[in-house]
Design a protein around this motif. Structure first.
Motif, mmCIF file in Angstrom:
data_model
loop_
_atom_site.group_PDB
_atom_site.id
_atom_site.type_symbol
_atom_site.label_atom_id
_atom_site.label_comp_id
_atom_site.label_asym_id
_atom_site.label_seq_id
_atom_site.Cartn_x
_atom_site.Cartn_y
_atom_site.Cartn_z
ATOM 1 N N ASP A 102 -4.140 -62.606 28.350
ATOM 2 C CA ASP A 102 -2.925 -61.706 27.504
ATOM 3 C C ASP A 102 -3.755 -61.355 26.128
ATOM 4 O O ASP A 102 -3.131 -60.794 25.362
ATOM 5 N N ASP B 193 -5.790 -59.301 23.518
ATOM 6 C CA ASP B 193 -6.197 -57.933 23.551
ATOM 7 C C ASP B 193 -7.634 -57.905 22.916
ATOM 8 O O ASP B 193 -8.085 -58.445 22.176
ATOM 9 N N SER B 194 -8.383 -57.159 23.994
ATOM 10 C CA SER B 194 -9.987 -57.022 23.554
ATOM 11 C C SER B 194 -10.012 -55.877 22.304
ATOM 12 O O SER B 194 -8.991 -55.136 22.299
ATOM 13 N N SER B 195 -10.954 -55.901 21.519
ATOM 14 C CA SER B 195 -11.016 -54.824 20.678
ATOM 15 C C SER B 195 -11.311 -53.461 21.437
ATOM 16 O O SER B 195 -10.567 -52.652 20.519
ATOM 17 N N GLU B 196 -11.538 -53.165 22.210
ATOM 18 C CA GLU B 196 -11.654 -52.067 23.090
ATOM 19 C C GLU B 196 -9.996 -51.439 23.374
ATOM 20 O O GLU B 196 -9.667 -50.207 22.929
ATOM 21 N N GLU B 197 -9.232 -52.538 23.732
ATOM 22 C CA GLU B 197 -7.823 -52.208 24.095
ATOM 23 C C GLU B 197 -7.532 -51.799 22.789
ATOM 24 O O GLU B 197 -6.453 -50.948 22.652
ATOM 25 N N ILE B 198 -7.512 -52.719 21.807
ATOM 26 C CA ILE B 198 -6.990 -52.264 20.482
ATOM 27 C C ILE B 198 -7.259 -50.794 19.894
ATOM 28 O O ILE B 198 -6.376 -50.075 19.402
ATOM 29 N N ALA C 278 -8.110 -48.340 21.856
ATOM 30 C CA ALA C 278 -7.438 -47.394 22.565
ATOM 31 C C ALA C 278 -5.909 -47.122 22.329
ATOM 32 O O ALA C 278 -5.481 -46.054 22.192
ATOM 33 N N ILE C 279 -5.377 -48.435 21.815
ATOM 34 C CA ILE C 279 -4.018 -48.296 21.457
ATOM 35 C C ILE C 279 -4.010 -47.237 20.064
ATOM 36 O O ILE C 279 -2.970 -46.640 19.833
#
Lengths: 301, 388
Positions: A248, A250-255, A257-258
């Motif tokens: 659960d 969040d990876s830096s890439e996901e952050i 993208a958000i």
């Protein structure tokens, strides 16, 4: 004070152990019971003799050891103190005359050997209790023959006749070598040097491979220990997964993208073109690039 | 005596003195050796080739080759029992200078590169093939096995080890072996790069290796203890060199003997290097040195060096075949398997930078480089065990 005392005791113990170890290297090497045509002593007389050999690779002081022909009387002949000749150089010999005339000097013992009988000879350490070496010379040893170790200081005895190939060697090596046996063997069996190369490379690889495997294991153990320490410092139990490894999390890439989606959604700027650059932030520091950790820097506690 | 006039007396003494001078006793061999000594000093000062070694050795050659009347009993020659030079030479002939140098090497070497990437130790092992390749050539030429072993150790590129082993196996060849070993060590920047280029492709030279992890102090402390025990259990005859090497390293890494480590790595090493270099140089007296054997020794030493450097590079290429793409090793660090520390590691680094200015190989090359020190000491122990 107590620490110094312990250290001194340890040092004394080590010194006494090494001293005892040296004495244990003394060997009875060759014996002649009936000397009819062999070596003569300083008085020009022939007598029975016992050759002792220092099998160690350091000088050996034998004053105060006991030589005897009777196990019931271990202190029969004490090697006198104060004679420089009682220090036997490394891998060398000394001859004692069994003529029963100790007044003739250090190397004349107080007993004689008995032809036609078994002759037991023993060498005891300075305490008169520790038997360093013993041998029983067989009763049937003919006159002019010796009972000798096949090789200096090594196991295995034989009767020597004095003929070619069975030399009698008072105060000398039982095997007279004029060449290096190892070298001769390599010269004969390994003329091209392949054998040496194969054996030596295998040994070198084995030594360094062992070291390599050992440190691979130490690396793994070290890494595991650091991981445990790290988790403890974060207040996590060993079986818990670190936060950054949880599904659960969040990876830096996901952050990123958000953030981009929010930027698109909330964008109120309709005039300018926005270029969003995402750079991965990484630690630039490493001991490998540090000037502090150069080759000659000494670690400090 | 009364018949001798004063002028005759003066002439007689001056003639005697003349017979003692270097000018009277000089032979062409002396001048050849003096030229060699001057060449070494020139290489050190003008070309900066291993000046710490070549200046003492070069000047030692000058000292050892000043001609004098050897029958005059002046007790000045290095081979004359009781002379000052002979006393200083005892450290070489009895082999106790090299372990002291190894103590210093251990105290100044950081083994982190090796601890972080232990597989690099195998490169140091592979490079020792130079020693045994040269051994095969030397036996084929006709040297006795013990002499061949003493000569072949030049391939380890380790001066102290070469002196130690030759003092045990072939004392009569020690001068030539020592000078040859140190000469080739000084010529590492000339000898190795062409070999490294020859055996590598451009693609291989561009391989970037991952920076190794940081090594904890505990690991650094464990290394010399485990290293000494393991290697000496395998090859006890390497104990004088390996024992002192790892002892020096423990002094350095334990953190509580900094003063001792500093002394071992600076003052002690400097003192022993001065004495070792000077006496090795002085041992090359023309009468002992200028022989056909010396030429063979230099030839074999050169071969040993080339084989050692090549086998290190080729071993890395072979090793890469079984390594995953992310863990490939740049074969330019293969040459560092010979133990010319840190010169051969610097060569790896310089050549790496030549092809990719951002590819720093120094720390990676230090791994095989220090493994080479251990490897050559183990190899010397093996030769000593087999042939002494």
């Amino acid at each position: 004070m107590k620490k110094h005392l312990v250290l001194t005791l340890v040092a004394l113990l080590a010194a006494s152990v090494s001293f005892a170890q040296g004495r244990r290297g003394l060997r009875i090497n060759e014996i002649m019971v009936q000397n009819d045509s062999n070596v003569v002593d300083d008085y020009g007389q022939r007598g029975a003799w016992v050759e002792l050999f220092n099998s160690t690779f350091g000088p050996l002081e034998i004053s105060s050891v006991y030589i005897t022909d009777d196990p019931a009387q271990p202190k029969k002949y004490p090697v006198p103190l104060g004679d420089v000749n009682t220090e036997i150089p490394a891998r060398q010999h000394v001859l004692f005359w069994a003529d029963g005339k100790p007044s003739r000097g250090t190397f004349h013992m107080s007993f004689t050997l008995r032809p036609g009988q078994d002759n037991w000879i023993g060498v005891y350490d300075a305490d008169g209790k520790t038997l360093i070496d013993e041998v029983t010379v067989p009763a049937n040893l003919p006159a002019g023959h010796t009972y000798a170790r096949k090789a200096d200081g090594e196991e295995g005895w034989e009767v020597r006749t004095g003929l070619t190939g069975s030399h009698i060697t008072p105060s000398s090596n039982n095997i007279i070598r004029d060449t290096n046996v190892k070298v001769d063997m390599f010269k004969e069996k390994d003329e091209q040097g392949f054998g040496m190369t194969i054996m030596a490379m295998c040994i070198v690889f084995t030594a360094l491979l062992l070291l390599s495997v050992c440190f691979y294991l130490i690396n793994r153990i070290g890494a595991h220990i650091s991981k445990i320490n790290k988790m403890h410092s974060h207040g996590l139990a060993i079986h818990e997964t670190p936060r950054e490894e949880r599904p659960d999390h969040d990876s830096s890439e996901e952050i990123a993208a958000i953030v981009m989606a929010l930027h698109e959604h909330l964008n109120s700027h309709d005039q300018e073109q926005t270029v969003l650059t995402i750079n991965k932030v990484k630690r630039a520091y490493s001991p490998w690039s540090s000037k502090i950790y150069n080759l000659r820097e000494l670690p400090r506690r | 005596m009364a018949e001798l006039s004063f002028s005759d007396f003066l002439m007689q003494n001056l003639t005697q003195f003349w017979h003692l001078t270097g000018f009277y006793n000089a032979t062409w061999q002396h001048f050849v050796m003096l030229a060699v000594g001057l060449f070494f000093i020139w290489l050190a000062i003008k070309k900066d080739f291993e000046p710490m070694l070549l200046v003492p050795i070069g000047f030692g050659i000058l000292i050892g080759n000043v001609p004098f009347n050897t029958e005059a009993g002046l007790e000045i020659g290095i081979y004359e029992e009781g002379s000052v030079l002979n006393i200083l030479y005892n450290g070489v002939s009895a082999g106790w200078y090299p372990p002291l140098i190894f103590l210093g090497i251990g105290a100044m070497t950081d083994f982190s590169a090796l601890i972080a990437n232990p597989k690099l130790m195998l490169i140091g092992a592979a490079a020792q093939f130079g020693i045994f390749g040269a051994y095969m050539v030397a036996t084929a030429i006709g040297f006795e096995p013990d002499q061949a072993g003493a000569i072949a150790i030049i391939g380890g590129a380790d001066g102290p080890t070469a002196i130690f082993l030759s003092s045990k196996l072939a004392p009569n060849l020690m001068g030539a072996i020592a000078v040859s070993a140190y000469s080739y060590m000084a010529l590492v920047p000339v000898i190795q790069p062409p070999i490294m280029r020859l055996f590598t492709t451009k693609k291989e030279r561009l391989i970037k290796m991952k920076p190794a992890r940081a090594v904890s102090q505990n690991e650094k402390i464990i290394f010399p203890i485990v290293g000494m025990l393991l290697t000496c259990f395998v090859v006890p005859s390497g104990l004088p060199l390996l024992g002192m090497l790892f002892f020096g390293n423990l002094l350095r890494e334990c953190g509580v003997t900094t003063r001792l480590a500093k002394t071992a790595s600076n003052a002690l090493t400097d003192i022993v290097t001065i004495l070792l270099g000077m006496t090795v140089g002085a041992s090359t007296q023309a009468s002992e040195f200028l022989t056909a054997e010396t030429i063979f020794i230099f030839f074999l030493g050169f071969m040993a060096f080339i084989i050692a450097s090549s086998s290190g590079v080729l071993f890395v290429k072979l090793f890469n075949l079984v390594l995953p793409a992310s863990k490939k090793i740049n074969p330019l660090i293969g040459n560092a398997g010979v133990s010319a520390v840190p010169m051969s590691a610097r060569i790896s680094n310089n050549l790496g930078l030549e092809y990719d200015p951002s590819n720093y190989l120094l720390m990676h090359a230090m791994g095989p480089n220090v493994a080479g020190v251990i490897g050559s000491a183990v190899a010397a122990g093996v030769l000593l065990g087999f042939l002494a």
